[in-house]
Design an enzyme around this catalytic site. Structure first.
Site, PDB file in Angstrom:
ATOM      1  N   HIS B  60       7.961  69.228  27.401  1.00 20.75           N
ATOM      2  CA  HIS B  60       8.648  69.497  26.118  1.00 20.75           C
ATOM      3  C   HIS B  60       9.935  69.081  25.829  1.00 20.75           C
ATOM      4  O   HIS B  60      10.927  69.783  26.138  1.00 20.75           O
ATOM      5  CB  HIS B  60       8.267  71.082  25.865  1.00 20.75           C
ATOM      6  CG  HIS B  60       8.799  71.491  24.640  1.00 20.75           C
ATOM      7  ND1 HIS B  60       8.168  72.784  24.291  1.00 20.75           N
ATOM      8  CD2 HIS B  60       9.483  71.102  23.403  1.00 20.75           C
ATOM      9  CE1 HIS B  60       8.732  73.084  22.860  1.00 20.75           C
ATOM     10  NE2 HIS B  60       9.270  72.006  22.564  1.00 20.75           N
ATOM     11  N   HIS B  62      12.691  66.873  23.018  1.00 22.80           N
ATOM     12  CA  HIS B  62      13.013  66.097  21.524  1.00 22.80           C
ATOM     13  C   HIS B  62      13.711  64.981  21.581  1.00 22.80           C
ATOM     14  O   HIS B  62      15.006  65.432  21.940  1.00 22.80           O
ATOM     15  CB  HIS B  62      13.691  67.278  20.569  1.00 22.80           C
ATOM     16  CG  HIS B  62      12.606  68.338  20.236  1.00 22.80           C
ATOM     17  ND1 HIS B  62      11.763  68.487  19.353  1.00 22.80           N
ATOM     18  CD2 HIS B  62      12.431  69.592  21.009  1.00 22.80           C
ATOM     19  CE1 HIS B  62      11.097  69.545  19.290  1.00 22.80           C
ATOM     20  NE2 HIS B  62      11.698  70.434  20.391  1.00 22.80           N
ATOM     21  N   ARG B  64      14.147  62.861  19.512  1.00 29.38           N
ATOM     22  CA  ARG B  64      14.669  62.563  18.071  1.00 29.38           C
ATOM     23  C   ARG B  64      14.380  61.102  17.406  1.00 29.38           C
ATOM     24  O   ARG B  64      14.958  60.849  16.021  1.00 29.38           O
ATOM     25  CB  ARG B  64      16.239  62.972  17.879  1.00 29.38           C
ATOM     26  CG  ARG B  64      16.603  64.199  18.489  1.00 29.38           C
ATOM     27  CD  ARG B  64      16.015  65.540  17.553  1.00 29.38           C
ATOM     28  NE  ARG B  64      16.676  66.766  18.356  1.00 29.38           N
ATOM     29  CZ  ARG B  64      16.041  67.789  17.813  1.00 29.38           C
ATOM     30  NH1 ARG B  64      14.897  67.854  17.211  1.00 29.38           N
ATOM     31  NH2 ARG B  64      16.809  69.027  18.167  1.00 29.38           N
ATOM     32  N   ASN B  94       8.250  66.041  15.878  1.00 25.70           N
ATOM     33  CA  ASN B  94       9.088  66.503  14.685  1.00 25.70           C
ATOM     34  C   ASN B  94      10.359  65.622  14.272  1.00 25.70           C
ATOM     35  O   ASN B  94      11.455  66.004  14.241  1.00 25.70           O
ATOM     36  CB  ASN B  94       9.650  67.893  14.627  1.00 25.70           C
ATOM     37  CG  ASN B  94      10.478  68.375  16.182  1.00 25.70           C
ATOM     38  OD1 ASN B  94      10.277  67.695  16.883  1.00 25.70           O
ATOM     39  ND2 ASN B  94      11.252  69.389  15.865  1.00 25.70           N
ATOM     40  N   ASP B 152       5.323  71.508  16.477  1.00 22.00           N
ATOM     41  CA  ASP B 152       6.477  72.381  17.109  1.00 22.00           C
ATOM     42  C   ASP B 152       7.453  72.423  15.963  1.00 22.00           C
ATOM     43  O   ASP B 152       7.947  71.689  15.459  1.00 22.00           O
ATOM     44  CB  ASP B 152       6.828  71.507  18.263  1.00 22.00           C
ATOM     45  CG  ASP B 152       7.942  72.372  19.199  1.00 22.00           C
ATOM     46  OD1 ASP B 152       7.803  73.561  19.292  1.00 22.00           O
ATOM     47  OD2 ASP B 152       9.087  71.878  19.497  1.00 22.00           O
ATOM     48  N   HIS B 179       3.985  76.068  19.175  1.00 22.09           N
ATOM     49  CA  HIS B 179       5.002  76.925  19.152  1.00 22.09           C
ATOM     50  C   HIS B 179       4.531  78.200  18.356  1.00 22.09           C
ATOM     51  O   HIS B 179       4.197  77.972  17.138  1.00 22.09           O
ATOM     52  CB  HIS B 179       6.026  76.179  18.203  1.00 22.09           C
ATOM     53  CG  HIS B 179       7.214  76.877  17.715  1.00 22.09           C
ATOM     54  ND1 HIS B 179       8.604  76.697  18.310  1.00 22.09           N
ATOM     55  CD2 HIS B 179       7.437  78.201  17.203  1.00 22.09           C
ATOM     56  CE1 HIS B 179       9.439  77.727  17.589  1.00 22.09           C
ATOM     57  NE2 HIS B 179       8.655  78.433  17.018  1.00 22.09           N
ATOM     58  N   HIS B 232       7.139  77.445  25.262  1.00 19.24           N
ATOM     59  CA  HIS B 232       8.272  78.390  25.580  1.00 19.24           C
ATOM     60  C   HIS B 232       8.029  79.841  25.378  1.00 19.24           C
ATOM     61  O   HIS B 232       8.767  80.247  24.434  1.00 19.24           O
ATOM     62  CB  HIS B 232       9.443  78.055  24.763  1.00 19.24           C
ATOM     63  CG  HIS B 232       9.266  77.460  23.306  1.00 19.24           C
ATOM     64  ND1 HIS B 232       8.355  78.046  22.549  1.00 19.24           N
ATOM     65  CD2 HIS B 232       9.520  76.370  22.766  1.00 19.24           C
ATOM     66  CE1 HIS B 232       8.321  77.626  21.299  1.00 19.24           C
ATOM     67  NE2 HIS B 232       8.974  76.299  21.546  1.00 19.24           N
ATOM     68  N   ASP B 305      12.436  72.137  26.540  1.00 19.50           N
ATOM     69  CA  ASP B 305      12.621  72.060  25.159  1.00 19.50           C
ATOM     70  C   ASP B 305      13.851  71.403  24.699  1.00 19.50           C
ATOM     71  O   ASP B 305      14.516  72.129  23.887  1.00 19.50           O
ATOM     72  CB  ASP B 305      12.604  73.574  24.494  1.00 19.50           C
ATOM     73  CG  ASP B 305      12.352  73.545  23.102  1.00 19.50           C
ATOM     74  OD1 ASP B 305      12.398  72.473  22.143  1.00 19.50           O
ATOM     75  OD2 ASP B 305      12.496  74.603  22.394  1.00 19.50           O
TER      76      ASP B 305
END
Lengths: 117, 450
Positions: B60, B62, B64, B94, B152, B179, B232, B305
């Site tokens: 998990h 990110h 970006r 995302n 998420d 999530h 999480h 995360d």
């Protein structure tokens, strides 16, 4: 509407207005913020005024000497009845005036002003 | 090309190996894990007193990219991963655009390969644009290399859509990674709702918002016979919901983050926006429940995360700051501190939670030192003391509440396919011959050529 876990801060919280009044030396009435109404906190102003508003009827059995405060601005006949506000106008207006001075002092100190000592 | 990691404590949950041994690597593959292996023709890493484990896997993160490269990109994210001992990560979708099409899945994989510091696996969106309405083409995305599906940060609001997603995802064999949050209950909040939020005057997000989300997704997974992975987990009740679901055979797994098992909502008391994330830091009783969940296996994996944000985005009033903190660089040290030394977890279990199990949940070829496996290895010192500073960050971002924290346990060497992707100055002295980080490619040349 009570803040979460308020009791952990060492205060006793109650939603029984009459009981709170019986045990109080002073009561500080706060403005109900109409902008909060869209959060479904209370069903209506009418209902809030009836059950939580400070009215002469709720004060009827309370011995004289209870100090009634409100920091203003007041929603008359909502959290405080017009008659109650008028009867205690002296204290309430003094609180509002003093509140300005206290805010000025806090801002002065926070922005680096020096205290007198 | 042969590399011998000699004399370390080799911890490999896949083979239940926890003993001193040598690890022999040929080119990009593990050749053998045994005592006293022949070192002739091999470069040698002296790992005496150190732990040698399969490269860590973070399911998990990110990174970006595409769209928010000013926060992080696949290269800077991979660098953060390598520094933290990670050799494989799964990226949340995302981004902008949202990873909801085959070409975008392929792009993330390609970029990860080009950077070459970490295996980068894309998680695709559950719904197109993460809008919660239409399902993505899950089988197409799965065939293109997506390892799971998640909206998420923007949980699928409609229970009907989530049900369909769970049913449909079974065709791919890949999990729905959820999530879990009842947004209508948590909306407008910026930290855990409780004593501390009352004291600070910050609008709260009740733990029940997470509990409701977990309970709904678990029940839907049960009905749909789907595979659910809960992101999480941060509350005691959510741990309980997962535990009871597992007991009755629901195909559910779950993860917890180092910040949730290390910090409590008291960390917000200085209005530090680097203590703001979603789910928020919780009270001590929840923190303890998360630790117990990781110990007893209710929570299967540690995941960071890792959520980078630009400094200017966090340097605002608490209520205006975005949720999330980075975590790759500190995950192992915090896990050693809280789970191993603090709660008595054995190293075999820790490495399982941080490598073998997340790899298995996502179907990755990672998380084991078996002969024939890719030579993805982390070498760490459980006793090394250090203070976490900006100099230890590989990420482009700096949003972490852990700067200045005294850590015990440090990653010294990370190998990906037998090549060093991170080599701490502390280990150079212990190398027979320097392993050497591969020269970085000049990306600007490639970009202008294409």
């Amino acid at each position: 509407m009570l803040p979460a876990e308020i009791a952990k801060l060492g205060v006793e919280a109650t939603t029984d207005v009459r009981r709170a009044l019986r045990e109080a030396d002073a009561v500080n009435v706060l403005r109900i913020q109409f902008e909060r109404m869209n959060e479904a906190l209370i069903p209506s102003i009418r209902e809030y005024a009836r059950y939580f508003g400070l009215t002469e009827e709720k004060l009827a059995d309370i011995p004289a000497g209870l100090v009634v405060l409100h920091p203003g601005p007041m929603n008359r006949d909502t959290e405080i009845a017009h008659e109650v506000a008028e009867a205690n106008a002296g204290t309430i207006l003094r609180q509002v005036s003093n509140g300005v001075a206290v805010r000025m002092a806090v801002l002065y100190l926070l922005s680096g002003g020096e205290g007198q000592n | 090309l042969r590399l011998l990691i000699r004399g370390g404590r080799v911890v490999d949950p896949a083979t239940q190996h926890d003993a001193v041994a040598d690890v022999l690597i040929e080119d990009d593959t593990i050749l053998a894990v045994e005592r006293n292996l022949d070192a002739s023709n091999a470069r040698i890493v002296d790992a005496r007193g150190l732990v040698v484990a399969p490269g860590l896997v973070d399911m998990h993160v990110h990174f970006r990219e595409p769209g928010f490269e000013y926060k992080e990109d696949i290269e800077t994210g991979s660098r953060a991963a390598a520094r933290g001992g990670f050799t494989a990560v799964a990226c949340m979708p995302n981004t902008n655009p949202v990873i909801d099409a085959e070409s975008l899945v392929a792009q993330v994989i390609q970029r990860g390969n080009d950077v070459g510091l970490c295996r980068v696996y894309p998680i695709a969106a559950i719904t197109k644009g993460q809008k919660g309405a239409e399902l993505t083409e899950m089988r197409v995305l799965s065939d293109a290399g997506a390892v799971g599906f998640s909206d998420d940060g923007l949980p699928v609001e409609s229970a009907r859509v989530m049900r369909r997603a769970m049913e449909y995802a079974t065709f791919t064999g890949r999990p729905i990674i959820a999530h879990c949050e009842e947004k209508s209950l948590a909306a407008g909040g910026h930290m855990h709702e409780g004593e501390v939020s009352t004291r600070l005057g910050i609008p709260g997000m009740p733990g029940a918002a997470e509990d409701l989300g977990v309970a709904r997704e678990v029940r839907l997974a049960e009905m749909a016979h789907g595979r659910l992975h809960v992101c999480h987990v941060s509350t005691a009740r959510s741990v309980d919901v997962v535990r009871r679901a597992k007991e009755r055979g629901v195909r559910v797994t779950a993860e917890a983050t180092p910040h949730h098992f290390t910090l409590t909502d008291e960390a917000v008391a200085g209005f530090d926006a680097n203590a703001k994330m979603n789910p928020p830091l919780r009270p001590e009783s929840d923190r303890q429940a998360v630790i117990r969940g990781l110990l007893d296996g209710t929570l299967d994996a540690v995941a960071t995360d890792h959520a980078p944000h630009a400094a200017r985005e966090k340097l605002v009033e608490f209520d205006r700051a975005p949720f999330g903190i980075i975590g790759l660089e500190t995950s192992l040290a915090l896990s050693l501190e809280v789970l191993v030394r603090g709660a008595g977890m054995d190293l075999l279990t820790l490495v399982d939670r941080m490598s073998a199990t997340p790899a298995r949940l996502l179907g990755l070829e990672a998380g084991s030192l078996r002969p024939g496996a890719p030579a993805d290895v982390v070498v760490f010192d459980t006793e090394a003391e250090w203070t976490f500073t900006e100099a230890d960050v590989g990420s482009r971002a700096r949003n972490t509440p852990f700067f200045g924290r005294k850590m015990t346990g440090r990653v010294l060497l990370t190998l990906l396919d037998g090549r060093a992707t991170w080599e701490s100055p502390a280990i150079r002295a212990r190398l027979g011959v320097a392993v050497g980080v591969p020269a970085k490619k000049d990306r600007s040349v490639e970009a202008s050529a294409s």
